[in-house]
Write a protein that holds these residues in place. Structure first.
Motif, PDB file in Angstrom:
ATOM      1  N   VAL A  62      29.367   9.404  66.361  1.00  8.93           N
ATOM      2  CA  VAL A  62      30.277   8.071  67.343  1.00  8.93           C
ATOM      3  C   VAL A  62      31.855   8.181  67.459  1.00  8.93           C
ATOM      4  O   VAL A  62      32.607   9.030  66.470  1.00  8.93           O
ATOM      5  N   ILE A  63      32.248   7.758  67.953  1.00 10.91           N
ATOM      6  CA  ILE A  63      33.683   7.075  68.831  1.00 10.91           C
ATOM      7  C   ILE A  63      34.457   7.143  67.895  1.00 10.91           C
ATOM      8  O   ILE A  63      35.336   7.833  67.939  1.00 10.91           O
ATOM      9  N   ASP A  64      34.252   6.113  66.823  1.00 10.58           N
ATOM     10  CA  ASP A  64      35.398   5.968  66.094  1.00 10.58           C
ATOM     11  C   ASP A  64      35.710   7.042  65.121  1.00 10.58           C
ATOM     12  O   ASP A  64      36.568   7.210  65.057  1.00 10.58           O
ATOM     13  N   LYS A  65      34.438   7.859  64.917  1.00 10.22           N
ATOM     14  CA  LYS A  65      35.004   9.331  64.065  1.00 10.22           C
ATOM     15  C   LYS A  65      35.675  10.220  64.604  1.00 10.22           C
ATOM     16  O   LYS A  65      36.359  11.089  64.489  1.00 10.22           O
ATOM     17  N   PHE A  66      35.142  10.525  66.601  1.00 11.13           N
ATOM     18  CA  PHE A  66      35.538  11.779  66.870  1.00 11.13           C
ATOM     19  C   PHE A  66      35.448  10.877  68.351  1.00 11.13           C
ATOM     20  O   PHE A  66      35.159  11.297  69.577  1.00 11.13           O
ATOM     21  N   PRO A  67      37.086  10.443  68.541  1.00 11.14           N
ATOM     22  CA  PRO A  67      37.631   9.942  70.154  1.00 11.14           C
ATOM     23  C   PRO A  67      37.855  10.814  70.951  1.00 11.14           C
ATOM     24  O   PRO A  67      38.647  11.854  70.081  1.00 11.14           O
ATOM     25  N   ILE A  68      37.462  11.235  72.151  1.00  6.59           N
ATOM     26  CA  ILE A  68      37.695  11.851  73.654  1.00  6.59           C
ATOM     27  C   ILE A  68      37.979  11.391  74.101  1.00  6.59           C
ATOM     28  O   ILE A  68      37.775  10.310  74.149  1.00  6.59           O
ATOM     29  N   SER A  69      39.659  12.458  75.063  1.00  8.21           N
ATOM     30  CA  SER A  69      40.131  11.498  75.469  1.00  8.21           C
ATOM     31  C   SER A  69      40.182  12.681  77.216  1.00  8.21           C
ATOM     32  O   SER A  69      39.499  13.841  76.798  1.00  8.21           O
ATOM     33  N   ARG A  70      40.188  12.052  78.313  1.00  8.81           N
ATOM     34  CA  ARG A  70      40.257  13.048  79.550  1.00  8.81           C
ATOM     35  C   ARG A  70      40.332  12.628  80.245  1.00  8.81           C
ATOM     36  O   ARG A  70      40.196  11.808  81.765  1.00  8.81           O
TER      37      ARG A  70
END
Lengths: 113, 115
Positions: A62-70
């Motif tokens: 999930v995004i809250d646990k593994f936020p990704i930026s690009r």
């Protein structure tokens, strides 16, 4: 094929903290992939990151646990948030080399204590 | 969903001998790619060999060759004249034909090379 610089190569972190992993590619790529490799296990895809859009997460991530930026076509970050010992793994980024295989970063070995 | 299975968690081979690592996969696609990756203790994933499903001819890269059986959905890796530097984890991987798709990995086979 593309060359990926991944940082840090390893880290030991306290539980409850966050770690951001960076991948820099020497050429522009559309898609970047983030994998997790738990101890003694195979690689599991966490998410696919496209430039200019939100990452697509696989089931169980999930995004809250593994936020990704690009932010651009050569760079991406993965953050492991609110870490617990279960997050101890190797994290790898990857980019496609056309149709002919994928190039991987050198991996980040994360230990949560 | 595609699955990739490596039935041999560990294999060992004598230096200079030949070893074969097994891989089977499940897919409903007709066009796809298959890969073998090597992961030494350094953690770096190294592409060993690739095979396009539409090609009947088995891929070969120096001492590494594959036996691709499309109907049986089997993709084994043969390492000839094994060297100490071949010791590593080997992962079989599948990718759909569409560009941008991710790799699906098998569970891996640890190869040990005995001097």
């Amino acid at each position: 094929s593309a060359v990926i610089s991944q940082k840090p190569s390893r880290d030991i972190c306290q539980r409850g903290t966050s770690l951001t992993i960076q991948c820099q590619v020497d050429s522009q790529v559309t898609m970047m992939f983030w994998y997790r490799q738990q101890p003694g296990q195979s690689l599991t895809l966490i998410a696919t990151a496209n430039q200019g859009s939100e990452a697509t997460y696989e089931s169980g991530f999930v995004i809250d646990k593994f936020p990704i930026s690009r932010p651009n076509l050569t760079f991406s970050t993965l953050t492991v948030s609110n870490m617990s010992p279960e997050d101890s793994s190797i994290y790898l980024c990857s980019v496609g080399a056309g149709f002919y295989g994928y190039t991987f970063g050198s991996g980040t070995r994360l230990t949560v204590v | 969903a595609q699955t990739v299975t490596q039935s041999q968690p560990e294999m060992s081979v004598q230096e200079a001998e030949t070893v074969t690592l097994s891989c089977t996969y499940d897919t409903s696609e007709s066009d796809y790619y298959l890969f073998w990756y090597k992961q030494p203790p350094s953690r770096q994933m190294i592409l060993v060999i690739r095979q396009e499903a539409y090609k009947q001819q088995n891929a070969t890269e120096n001492r590494f060759s594959v036996n691709f059986q499309k109907a049986a959905k089997s993709f084994s890796l043969k390492i000839s004249d094994s060297q100490l530097g071949d010791a590593a984890m080997y992962f079989c991987a599948y990718k759909k034909w569409d560009p941008g798709n991710m790799l699906t990995f098998g569970g891996g086979t640890r190869l040990m090379v005995k001097p």
